[in-house]
Scaffold this active site. Structure first.
Site, PDB file in Angstrom:
ATOM      1  N   ASP A  44      45.910  31.394  36.088  1.00 10.78           N
ATOM      2  CA  ASP A  44      45.881  32.693  36.770  1.00 10.78           C
ATOM      3  C   ASP A  44      46.221  32.535  38.248  1.00 10.78           C
ATOM      4  O   ASP A  44      45.675  31.660  38.918  1.00 10.78           O
ATOM      5  CB  ASP A  44      44.485  33.324  36.665  1.00 10.78           C
ATOM      6  N   ASP A 156      39.299  48.120  42.680  1.00  6.82           N
ATOM      7  CA  ASP A 156      38.660  47.452  41.539  1.00  6.82           C
ATOM      8  C   ASP A 156      39.518  47.550  40.274  1.00  6.82           C
ATOM      9  O   ASP A 156      39.037  47.409  39.161  1.00  6.82           O
ATOM     10  CB  ASP A 156      37.211  47.946  41.310  1.00  6.82           C
ATOM     11  N   ASN A 157      40.819  47.770  40.458  1.00  3.93           N
ATOM     12  CA  ASN A 157      41.766  47.720  39.335  1.00  3.93           C
ATOM     13  C   ASN A 157      42.508  46.396  39.344  1.00  3.93           C
ATOM     14  O   ASN A 157      42.651  45.772  40.385  1.00  3.93           O
ATOM     15  CB  ASN A 157      42.793  48.855  39.436  1.00  3.93           C
ATOM     16  N   ASP A 326      36.856  39.557  29.249  1.00  3.56           N
ATOM     17  CA  ASP A 326      36.726  38.192  28.710  1.00  3.56           C
ATOM     18  C   ASP A 326      35.283  37.705  28.841  1.00  3.56           C
ATOM     19  O   ASP A 326      34.754  37.041  27.955  1.00  3.56           O
ATOM     20  CB  ASP A 326      37.642  37.218  29.467  1.00  3.56           C
TER      21      ASP A 326
END
Length: 371
Positions: A44, A156-157, A326
């Site tokens: 990531d 917060d997206n 997750d």
């Protein structure tokens, strides 16, 4: 609807559980390789970006997509223009990592299979898996580089763009079928695969799913993203009859309902209809668990729908929702593999997600504060 929560304590996974003595309170003794995950290992690359960056690459603020040609320059620009952090990722690997973190001891309860490149990013992933105490067995090849995932965060997206690269090269005959690897599959009693892997190796998923079904083990799947429900519907529905626990969020649930002609937008109805889809093993009914961000988590089982309120959090404490889904699954699996009641599985799931959204990326403190 907090009043609904205690009812869930009576929920059993299967009829066989009913016969067990109510005195059985101690969790099962966990052994290494009890929990098995297979998916796309990705490194990531996380950064807070601006709206212009999203618009430039036609990204939605909250979405998961596979990189296309138009996104080729995105990864380089992200690293050049913004302050980035690297984390070991990929949905399934994240969930297995979180489950292991929740369990703590013994190490290597979680096994993970996936494909990486023989390169620097691959070495970072191997190191990160080691640090997380998961038993990662990667199929290493040199045709494609290790996969990456850009996590473009606005408020917060988070908009995820995955370049699967090596992750797309997983081969059943070159890895899963090897005797030493298949032995690890046989040791597991709970299996988890994110829907993203349906785009990579359907035959590997089916082999594992059939093994679980034939041996009365638990097979869990995640809808993962709207595009899986829309464009990989055939693959998804080949696996669905083997699914004991189905995870998803509200946008994935809506896409799934549309692709299945459920003719409803009500999340509780969607959960019930998904729960009632045909199933190979009749030993236990399917459980469907759908999250809705800050709203109640919905669980369908035995023709009933239960609601579980999530833990409250002040919006200013939210650092990054990337990895919340997750983490939710990882928390759930950590209790499921110990044969805890389902309400405890959801409680652990909410706890793990609540920890992860307070931090950048899918990262966690040294020890959980959960009991």
């Amino acid at each position: 609807m907090a009043s609904d929560e205690p009812k869930a304590k009576k929920i059993k996974l299967s009829e066989e559980d009913e016969a067990e003595s109510p005195a059985k309170k101690t969790p099962v003794e966990l052994s290494p390789n009890s929990l098995f995950g297979m998916g796309n290992p990705l490194l990531d690359i996380c950064a807070a970006v601006d709206k212009d960056f999203l618009d430039k690459y036609t990204l939605k603020p909250n979405d998961q997509i596979l990189a296309e040609d138009k996104h080729k320059a995105l990864f380089e620009e992200l690293v050049k223009k913004f302050k980035v952090e690297y984390h070991a990722g990929g949905a399934t690997q994240n969930s297995i990592k979180i489950a292991q973190w929740m369990i703590q001891e013994p190490h290597h309860v979680g096994t993970f299979f996936g494909c990486i490149g023989k390169d620097k990013f691959g070495e970072i992933l191997k190191q990160k898996a080691k640090e997380a105490h998961i038993d990662a067995h990667y199929y290493e090849q040199d045709e494609e580089p290790t996969g990456t995932c850009a996590a473009c965060i606005t408020g917060d997206n988070r908009s995820l763009v995955a370049n699967l690269a090596a992750a797309n090269c997983y081969k059943k005959d070159k890895h899963l079928d090897l005797e030493e690897n298949w032995k690890l599959v046989e040791k597991a009693k709970v299996f988890y695969i994110a829907g993203f892997f349906l785009t990579v190796s359907l035959e590997s998923i089916l082999k594992v799913a059939k093994h679980a079904s034939e041996n009365n083990k638990l097979f869990c799947l995640n809808l993962s993203a709207p595009f899986i429900c829309q464009f990989f519907k055939d693959n998804l529905m080949q696996v669905m009859p083997y699914v004991d626990v189905l995870f998803g969020n509200e946008t994935e649930a809506a896409a799934f309902a549309e692709s299945q002609d459920f003719e409803t937008k009500d999340i509780k109805e969607i959960a019930k209809k998904a729960q009632a889809l045909p199933k190979v093993s009749t030993k236990r009914q399917r459980i469907v668990v759908l999250t809705q961000g800050k709203d109640d988590t919905v669980m369908a089982l035995n023709d009933k729908v239960e609601l579980f309120p999530v833990l409250k959090i002040d919006p200013k404490d939210i650092v990054d929702t990337n990895g919340a889904g997750d983490a939710f699954v990882g928390g759930f699996l950590s209790e499921l593999v110990q044969e805890k009641p389902l309400d405890q599985c959801v409680k652990a799931a909410h706890y793990a997600a609540n920890v992860i959204i307070r931090r950048a990326g899918c990262t966690f403190p040294e020890k959980p504060d959960f009991n």
